[in-house]
Design a protein around this motif. Structure first.
Motif, PDB file in Angstrom:
ATOM      1  N   MET A   6       1.007 -24.321  -8.952  1.00 24.38           N
ATOM      2  CA  MET A   6       0.302 -24.332  -7.668  1.00 24.38           C
ATOM      3  C   MET A   6       1.287 -24.220  -6.512  1.00 24.38           C
ATOM      4  SD  MET A   6      -2.229 -27.337  -6.350  1.00 24.38           S
ATOM      5  CE  MET A   6      -3.011 -27.264  -4.743  1.00 24.38           C
ATOM      6  N   LEU A   7       2.385 -24.961  -6.596  1.00 25.86           N
ATOM      7  CA  LEU A   7       3.413 -24.907  -5.555  1.00 25.86           C
ATOM      8  C   LEU A   7       4.066 -23.532  -5.516  1.00 25.86           C
ATOM      9  CD1 LEU A   7       5.250 -26.194  -3.420  1.00 25.86           C
ATOM     10  CD2 LEU A   7       6.670 -27.067  -5.284  1.00 25.86           C
ATOM     11  N   GLU A   8       4.395 -23.007  -6.681  1.00 21.07           N
ATOM     12  CA  GLU A   8       5.062 -21.695  -6.730  1.00 21.07           C
ATOM     13  C   GLU A   8       4.176 -20.611  -6.129  1.00 21.07           C
ATOM     14  OE1 GLU A   8       7.637 -19.013  -9.920  1.00 21.07           O
ATOM     15  OE2 GLU A   8       6.457 -20.719 -10.622  1.00 21.07           O
ATOM     16  N   ARG A   9       2.890 -20.646  -6.447  1.00 24.30           N
ATOM     17  CA  ARG A   9       1.975 -19.642  -5.891  1.00 24.30           C
ATOM     18  C   ARG A   9       1.853 -19.801  -4.381  1.00 24.30           C
ATOM     19  NH1 ARG A   9      -4.144 -18.998  -8.015  1.00 24.30           N
ATOM     20  NH2 ARG A   9      -4.500 -20.858  -6.716  1.00 24.30           N
ATOM     21  N   GLY A  10       1.763 -21.067  -3.921  1.00 21.73           N
ATOM     22  CA  GLY A  10       1.665 -21.307  -2.488  1.00 21.73           C
ATOM     23  C   GLY A  10       2.890 -20.830  -1.738  1.00 21.73           C
ATOM     24  N   LEU A  11       4.073 -21.088  -2.297  1.00 22.21           N
ATOM     25  CA  LEU A  11       5.309 -20.624  -1.674  1.00 22.21           C
ATOM     26  C   LEU A  11       5.349 -19.106  -1.605  1.00 22.21           C
ATOM     27  CD1 LEU A  11       7.867 -23.081  -3.328  1.00 22.21           C
ATOM     28  CD2 LEU A  11       7.185 -23.045  -0.926  1.00 22.21           C
ATOM     29  N   SER A  12       4.883 -18.457  -2.666  1.00 22.37           N
ATOM     30  CA  SER A  12       4.843 -16.999  -2.677  1.00 22.37           C
ATOM     31  C   SER A  12       3.922 -16.464  -1.592  1.00 22.37           C
ATOM     32  CB  SER A  12       4.385 -16.514  -4.061  1.00 22.37           C
ATOM     33  OG  SER A  12       4.274 -15.106  -4.085  1.00 22.37           O
ATOM     34  N   GLU A  13       2.765 -17.126  -1.397  1.00 24.38           N
ATOM     35  CA  GLU A  13       1.829 -16.692  -0.351  1.00 24.38           C
ATOM     36  C   GLU A  13       2.416 -16.892   1.040  1.00 24.38           C
ATOM     37  OE1 GLU A  13      -2.155 -18.170  -0.713  1.00 24.38           O
ATOM     38  OE2 GLU A  13      -2.125 -18.003  -2.898  1.00 24.38           O
ATOM     39  N   GLU A  50      -3.840 -32.192  -3.412  1.00 18.73           N
ATOM     40  CA  GLU A  50      -3.958 -32.185  -1.957  1.00 18.73           C
ATOM     41  C   GLU A  50      -2.583 -32.372  -1.311  1.00 18.73           C
ATOM     42  OE1 GLU A  50      -6.993 -31.867   0.188  1.00 18.73           O
ATOM     43  OE2 GLU A  50      -7.124 -30.757  -1.692  1.00 18.73           O
ATOM     44  N   GLY A  51      -1.734 -33.157  -1.958  1.00 18.56           N
ATOM     45  CA  GLY A  51      -0.382 -33.348  -1.453  1.00 18.56           C
ATOM     46  C   GLY A  51       0.411 -32.055  -1.417  1.00 18.56           C
ATOM     47  N   VAL A  52       0.250 -31.224  -2.446  1.00 15.21           N
ATOM     48  CA  VAL A  52       0.929 -29.918  -2.457  1.00 15.21           C
ATOM     49  C   VAL A  52       0.486 -29.095  -1.257  1.00 15.21           C
ATOM     50  CG1 VAL A  52       1.129 -27.711  -3.676  1.00 15.21           C
ATOM     51  CG2 VAL A  52       1.346 -29.852  -4.948  1.00 15.21           C
ATOM     52  N   ARG A  53      -0.824 -29.067  -1.015  1.00 16.29           N
ATOM     53  CA  ARG A  53      -1.355 -28.243   0.082  1.00 16.29           C
ATOM     54  C   ARG A  53      -1.058 -28.842   1.454  1.00 16.29           C
ATOM     55  NH1 ARG A  53      -5.776 -27.195  -3.764  1.00 16.29           N
ATOM     56  NH2 ARG A  53      -6.780 -29.151  -3.157  1.00 16.29           N
ATOM     57  N   LEU A  57       3.012 -27.496   1.488  1.00 16.69           N
ATOM     58  CA  LEU A  57       2.780 -26.149   2.019  1.00 16.69           C
ATOM     59  C   LEU A  57       2.492 -26.171   3.515  1.00 16.69           C
ATOM     60  CD1 LEU A  57       0.664 -24.629  -0.913  1.00 16.69           C
ATOM     61  CD2 LEU A  57       3.120 -24.359  -0.465  1.00 16.69           C
ATOM     62  N   ASP A  58       1.777 -27.193   3.981  1.00 19.69           N
ATOM     63  CA  ASP A  58       1.510 -27.310   5.416  1.00 19.69           C
ATOM     64  C   ASP A  58       2.822 -27.454   6.189  1.00 19.69           C
ATOM     65  OD1 ASP A  58      -0.529 -27.523   7.509  1.00 19.69           O
ATOM     66  OD2 ASP A  58       0.184 -29.563   7.758  1.00 19.69           O
ATOM     67  N   SER A  59       3.739 -28.268   5.674  1.00 22.12           N
ATOM     68  CA  SER A  59       5.042 -28.431   6.325  1.00 22.12           C
ATOM     69  C   SER A  59       5.823 -27.124   6.331  1.00 22.12           C
ATOM     70  CB  SER A  59       5.851 -29.512   5.599  1.00 22.12           C
ATOM     71  OG  SER A  59       5.265 -30.787   5.732  1.00 22.12           O
ATOM     72  N   LEU A  60       5.798 -26.427   5.194  1.00 23.28           N
ATOM     73  CA  LEU A  60       6.621 -25.223   5.050  1.00 23.28           C
ATOM     74  C   LEU A  60       6.024 -24.005   5.737  1.00 23.28           C
ATOM     75  CD1 LEU A  60       7.710 -25.749   1.345  1.00 23.28           C
ATOM     76  CD2 LEU A  60       9.093 -26.097   3.401  1.00 23.28           C
ATOM     77  N   SER A  61       4.794 -24.114   6.235  1.00 21.99           N
ATOM     78  CA  SER A  61       4.178 -22.975   6.930  1.00 21.99           C
ATOM     79  C   SER A  61       4.903 -22.636   8.230  1.00 21.99           C
ATOM     80  CB  SER A  61       2.701 -23.260   7.215  1.00 21.99           C
ATOM     81  OG  SER A  61       2.565 -24.316   8.160  1.00 21.99           O
ATOM     82  N   ILE A  62       5.728 -23.560   8.746  1.00 22.35           N
ATOM     83  CA  ILE A  62       6.450 -23.285   9.997  1.00 22.35           C
ATOM     84  C   ILE A  62       7.912 -22.916   9.749  1.00 22.35           C
ATOM     85  CG2 ILE A  62       4.966 -24.846  11.283  1.00 22.35           C
ATOM     86  CD1 ILE A  62       7.384 -26.796  11.407  1.00 22.35           C
ATOM     87  N   PRO A 192      -1.700 -21.860   2.499  1.00 22.79           N
ATOM     88  CA  PRO A 192      -2.422 -21.561   1.257  1.00 22.79           C
ATOM     89  C   PRO A 192      -3.281 -22.738   0.790  1.00 22.79           C
ATOM     90  CG  PRO A 192      -0.157 -20.797   1.098  1.00 22.79           C
ATOM     91  CD  PRO A 192      -0.256 -21.581   2.374  1.00 22.79           C
ATOM     92  N   GLY A 193      -4.557 -22.460   0.518  1.00 22.04           N
ATOM     93  CA  GLY A 193      -5.467 -23.475   0.016  1.00 22.04           C
ATOM     94  C   GLY A 193      -6.071 -24.368   1.073  1.00 22.04           C
ATOM     95  N   VAL A 194      -5.750 -24.141   2.351  1.00 19.17           N
ATOM     96  CA  VAL A 194      -6.256 -24.987   3.444  1.00 19.17           C
ATOM     97  C   VAL A 194      -7.129 -24.127   4.354  1.00 19.17           C
ATOM     98  CG1 VAL A 194      -5.643 -26.417   5.428  1.00 19.17           C
ATOM     99  CG2 VAL A 194      -4.254 -26.514   3.346  1.00 19.17           C
ATOM    100  N   ASP A 195      -8.400 -24.507   4.477  1.00 17.56           N
ATOM    101  CA  ASP A 195      -9.336 -23.743   5.306  1.00 17.56           C
ATOM    102  C   ASP A 195      -9.281 -24.158   6.772  1.00 17.56           C
ATOM    103  OD1 ASP A 195     -10.267 -22.266   3.143  1.00 17.56           O
ATOM    104  OD2 ASP A 195     -11.803 -23.748   2.641  1.00 17.56           O
TER     105      ASP A 195
END
Length: 210
Positions: A6-13, A50-53, A57-62, A192-195
């Motif tokens: 899940m983390l790897e896919r999110g990082l890729s996105e 939820e922690g992954v998202r 991923l929320d932190s790394l989006s910036i 990724p994964g957050v609406d």
């Protein structure tokens, strides 16, 4: 789906490339946060997925908006977004600031267990915190209005630096409260994964009097 996949896919996105060791550290941080949360109530998020998202991923989006050598994370809480960013960007130096003793205690332990030599945790209020070297970026995760964040953080910037404030919805009503002499860029983030909506407000001094 396993957390690692899940983390790897999110990082890729997010367009982010992480080594195996970095992914392991990110998940180790999440597990450490889960264990400490049982006693210290550091976060309302308990589900690891939820922690992954919402943490990683929320932190790394910036991540792509950071620049320069020194980054200050104001109101870091349990190390968010500072620790995930520090794991992914080892060449930058991060100061993680919070006035809450138990949260900074956790951050210090996480820094030790994760071996993060590029992170310095500090317990202090931003209003009384000083650093003569200054920072290229000051991160603020929506702990106050943009005007309040700017008033607290702008004095800590190096010349050419910027304040990066994370918000949910586009903060239209807050923009008019900023003083003169502040240039603003608003960026919509996709996590990724957050609406829910996520925006980043990039604040820079223009050189005019405020």
């Amino acid at each position: 789906m396993p957390l690692n996949a899940m983390l790897e896919r999110g990082l890729s996105e997010l367009g982010s490339t992480a080594g195996c060791g970095q992914r392991e550290r990110l998940l180790q941080f999440l597990e450490l946060l889960r264990r400490w949360n049982r006693v210290y109530s550091l976060t309302a998020i308990e589900d690891p997925r939820e922690g992954v998202r919402l943490h990683l991923l929320d932190s790394l989006s910036i991540a792509s908006f950071l620049y320069g050598e020194r980054v200050l994370d104001v109101g870091t809480g349990p190390g968010l977004p500072g620790i995930p960013l520090a794991i992914m960007q080892p060449d930058r130096r991060f100061v993680l600031l919070d006035c809450n003793a138990k949260k900074i205690r956790f951050v210090r332990q996480a820094v030790i267990e994760l071996g993060l030599v590029n992170v310095v945790p500090v317990q202090a209020r931003v209003e009384s915190f000083t650093d003569p070297a200054g920072f290229d970026c000051v991160l603020a995760r929506a702990y106050a209005s943009l005007a309040e964040i700017w008033a607290d953080a702008s004095r800590l910037l190096k010349t050419g630096g910027s304040v990066l404030a994370l918000k949910g919805r586009r903060p239209e009503t807050e923009l008019g409260d900023l003083p003169a002499g502040v240039a603003v860029g608003i960026h919509r983030l996709r996590v990724p994964g957050v609406d829910a909506e996520r925006h980043l407000a990039e604040l820079r001094p223009t050189g005019q009097d405020s």
